[in-house]
Design a protein around this motif. Structure first.
Motif, PDB file in Angstrom:
ATOM      1  N   GLU A  28       0.905  -1.122   0.126  1.00 16.22           N
ATOM      2  CA  GLU A  28       0.060   0.178  -0.022  1.00 16.22           C
ATOM      3  C   GLU A  28       0.966   1.305   0.041  1.00 16.22           C
ATOM      4  N   PRO A  29       0.975   2.055  -0.741  1.00 18.43           N
ATOM      5  CA  PRO A  29       1.415   3.382  -0.969  1.00 18.43           C
ATOM      6  C   PRO A  29       1.313   4.430   0.180  1.00 18.43           C
ATOM      7  N   ALA A  30       0.141   4.336   0.675  1.00 18.81           N
ATOM      8  CA  ALA A  30      -0.163   5.043   1.712  1.00 18.81           C
ATOM      9  C   ALA A  30       0.796   4.653   3.113  1.00 18.81           C
ATOM     10  N   ASP A  31       1.138   3.238   3.241  1.00 18.47           N
ATOM     11  CA  ASP A  31       1.792   2.649   4.349  1.00 18.47           C
ATOM     12  C   ASP A  31       3.145   3.074   4.067  1.00 18.47           C
ATOM     13  N   LEU A  32       3.815   3.266   3.082  1.00 18.94           N
ATOM     14  CA  LEU A  32       5.057   3.363   2.631  1.00 18.94           C
ATOM     15  C   LEU A  32       5.567   5.120   2.832  1.00 18.94           C
ATOM     16  N   SER A  33       4.571   5.738   2.064  1.00 19.17           N
ATOM     17  CA  SER A  33       4.669   7.331   1.736  1.00 19.17           C
ATOM     18  C   SER A  33       4.875   7.918   3.131  1.00 19.17           C
ATOM     19  N   GLY A  34       5.724   8.957   2.953  1.00 25.96           N
ATOM     20  CA  GLY A  34       5.806   9.872   4.350  1.00 25.96           C
ATOM     21  C   GLY A  34       7.234  10.050   4.753  1.00 25.96           C
ATOM     22  N   LYS A  35       7.268  10.527   5.755  1.00 23.48           N
ATOM     23  CA  LYS A  35       8.763  10.736   6.424  1.00 23.48           C
ATOM     24  C   LYS A  35       9.155   9.750   7.333  1.00 23.48           C
ATOM     25  N   TRP A  36      10.397   9.360   7.275  1.00 24.03           N
ATOM     26  CA  TRP A  36      10.847   8.270   8.145  1.00 24.03           C
ATOM     27  C   TRP A  36      12.197   8.676   8.802  1.00 24.03           C
ATOM     28  N   VAL A  37      12.464   8.156  10.295  1.00 23.75           N
ATOM     29  CA  VAL A  37      13.587   8.497  10.715  1.00 23.75           C
ATOM     30  C   VAL A  37      14.313   7.177  10.972  1.00 23.75           C
ATOM     31  N   ASN A 133      22.740  -0.871  -1.345  1.00 25.00           N
ATOM     32  CA  ASN A 133      22.821  -2.381  -1.323  1.00 25.00           C
ATOM     33  C   ASN A 133      21.272  -3.081  -0.867  1.00 25.00           C
ATOM     34  N   SER A 134      20.341  -2.384  -0.754  1.00 25.81           N
ATOM     35  CA  SER A 134      19.273  -3.083  -0.301  1.00 25.81           C
ATOM     36  C   SER A 134      18.528  -3.536  -1.326  1.00 25.81           C
ATOM     37  N   LYS A 135      18.167  -4.779  -0.961  1.00 30.03           N
ATOM     38  CA  LYS A 135      17.123  -5.711  -1.862  1.00 30.03           C
ATOM     39  C   LYS A 135      15.635  -5.864  -1.666  1.00 30.03           C
ATOM     40  N   GLU A 136      15.368  -5.732  -0.318  1.00 29.03           N
ATOM     41  CA  GLU A 136      14.235  -6.129   0.200  1.00 29.03           C
ATOM     42  C   GLU A 136      13.380  -4.990   1.119  1.00 29.03           C
ATOM     43  N   LEU A 137      12.224  -4.886   1.307  1.00 29.68           N
ATOM     44  CA  LEU A 137      11.541  -3.744   2.028  1.00 29.68           C
ATOM     45  C   LEU A 137      10.440  -4.562   2.675  1.00 29.68           C
ATOM     46  N   LYS A 138      10.058  -3.976   3.945  1.00 26.33           N
ATOM     47  CA  LYS A 138       8.948  -4.646   4.686  1.00 26.33           C
ATOM     48  C   LYS A 138       8.521  -3.434   5.773  1.00 26.33           C
ATOM     49  N   ILE A 139       7.164  -3.469   5.773  1.00 23.55           N
ATOM     50  CA  ILE A 139       6.311  -2.407   6.593  1.00 23.55           C
ATOM     51  C   ILE A 139       5.946  -3.186   7.863  1.00 23.55           C
ATOM     52  N   SER A 140       6.257  -2.873   8.873  1.00 22.58           N
ATOM     53  CA  SER A 140       5.767  -3.795   9.854  1.00 22.58           C
ATOM     54  C   SER A 140       5.756  -3.073  11.469  1.00 22.58           C
ATOM     55  N   LYS A 143       6.897   0.378  11.445  1.00 25.88           N
ATOM     56  CA  LYS A 143       8.304   0.654  11.045  1.00 25.88           C
ATOM     57  C   LYS A 143       8.442   0.142   9.672  1.00 25.88           C
ATOM     58  N   CYS A 144       9.509   0.835   9.042  1.00 30.73           N
ATOM     59  CA  CYS A 144      10.054   0.451   7.757  1.00 30.73           C
ATOM     60  C   CYS A 144      11.533  -0.082   7.684  1.00 30.73           C
ATOM     61  N   LEU A 145      11.493  -1.631   7.227  1.00 31.38           N
ATOM     62  CA  LEU A 145      12.715  -1.977   7.352  1.00 31.38           C
ATOM     63  C   LEU A 145      13.220  -2.325   5.867  1.00 31.38           C
ATOM     64  N   ILE A 146      14.340  -1.925   5.591  1.00 31.62           N
ATOM     65  CA  ILE A 146      14.863  -1.805   4.451  1.00 31.62           C
ATOM     66  C   ILE A 146      16.575  -2.427   4.306  1.00 31.62           C
ATOM     67  N   GLY A 147      16.609  -3.599   3.436  1.00 28.09           N
ATOM     68  CA  GLY A 147      18.159  -4.282   3.458  1.00 28.09           C
ATOM     69  C   GLY A 147      17.733  -5.601   2.919  1.00 28.09           C
ATOM     70  N   THR A 148      18.350  -6.359   3.515  1.00 25.22           N
ATOM     71  CA  THR A 148      18.305  -8.020   3.399  1.00 25.22           C
ATOM     72  C   THR A 148      17.867  -8.825   4.445  1.00 25.22           C
TER      73      THR A 148
END
Length: 168
Positions: A28-37, A133-140, A143-148
């Motif tokens: 869902e773009p709404a879950d991903l879009s926005g400002k993260w820290v 070098n990130s290959k994967e992304l997860k919203i949980s 939190k937004c997790l980006i990496g492997t």
């Protein structure tokens, strides 16, 4: 003998992928879009702070994501690292509905070229390298997790390596 050869060639063709993969639009773009820290790095079996424990009170690293209106399944990102501003894009190429993990292809990461203290420059270089070098992304759980992420459920010291962002 002939039947054994047929069996050996047919078994790999009959194997079924155990995970459910659907189109990249499943995120869902709404879950991903926005400002993260950036809050932490996960390094296989340990958690580290954005600039390491030896750097007390570094500047906040921000990461803003927005959907690219020109390209389907593509997102633009920008933000402020410890010293420089950065920008780039990534494309969601696949999505595993069972694991809720998106496969991504990160494009080139560009940045301004200001210099600063060596410890903050090192922190920034590490962040840019992880992001590139990130290959994967997860919203949980907010939190937004980006990496492997780990490829097995068997406990090991390799739990993946990824950036941990929280919504600002």
């Amino acid at each position: 003998m002939y039947r054994l050869l047929i069996l050996l060639f047919m078994v790999p063709l009959l194997s079924v992928d155990s995970c459910t993969k659907v189109s990249p639009e499943s995120i869902e773009p709404a879950d991903l879009s926005g400002k993260w820290v950036l809050k932490n790095y996960f390094l296989g079996d340990a958690i580290d702070t954005p600039c390491g424990y030896e750097n007390a009170n570094p500047p906040e690293i921000t990461f803003e994501i927005s959907q690219d209106t020109d390209k389907k399944n593509t997102y633009k990102f920008s933000g402020k690292s410890t010293i420089n501003s950065f920008f780039g894009s990534f494309e969601i190429t696949d999505f595993d509905t069972d694991k809720k993990i998106a496969s991504i292809a990160v494009g080139a990461v560009g940045s301004t070229k200001m210099a600063g203290p060596p410890e903050l420059m090192q922190c920034e270089s590490r962040f840019f390298e992880f992001l590139s070098n990130s290959k994967e992304l997860k919203i949980s759980e907010g939190k937004c997790l980006i990496g492997t992420f780990p490829k097995t459920t068997v406990p090991s010291r390799d739990g993946g390596t990824y950036l941990i962002f929280e919504k600002k």
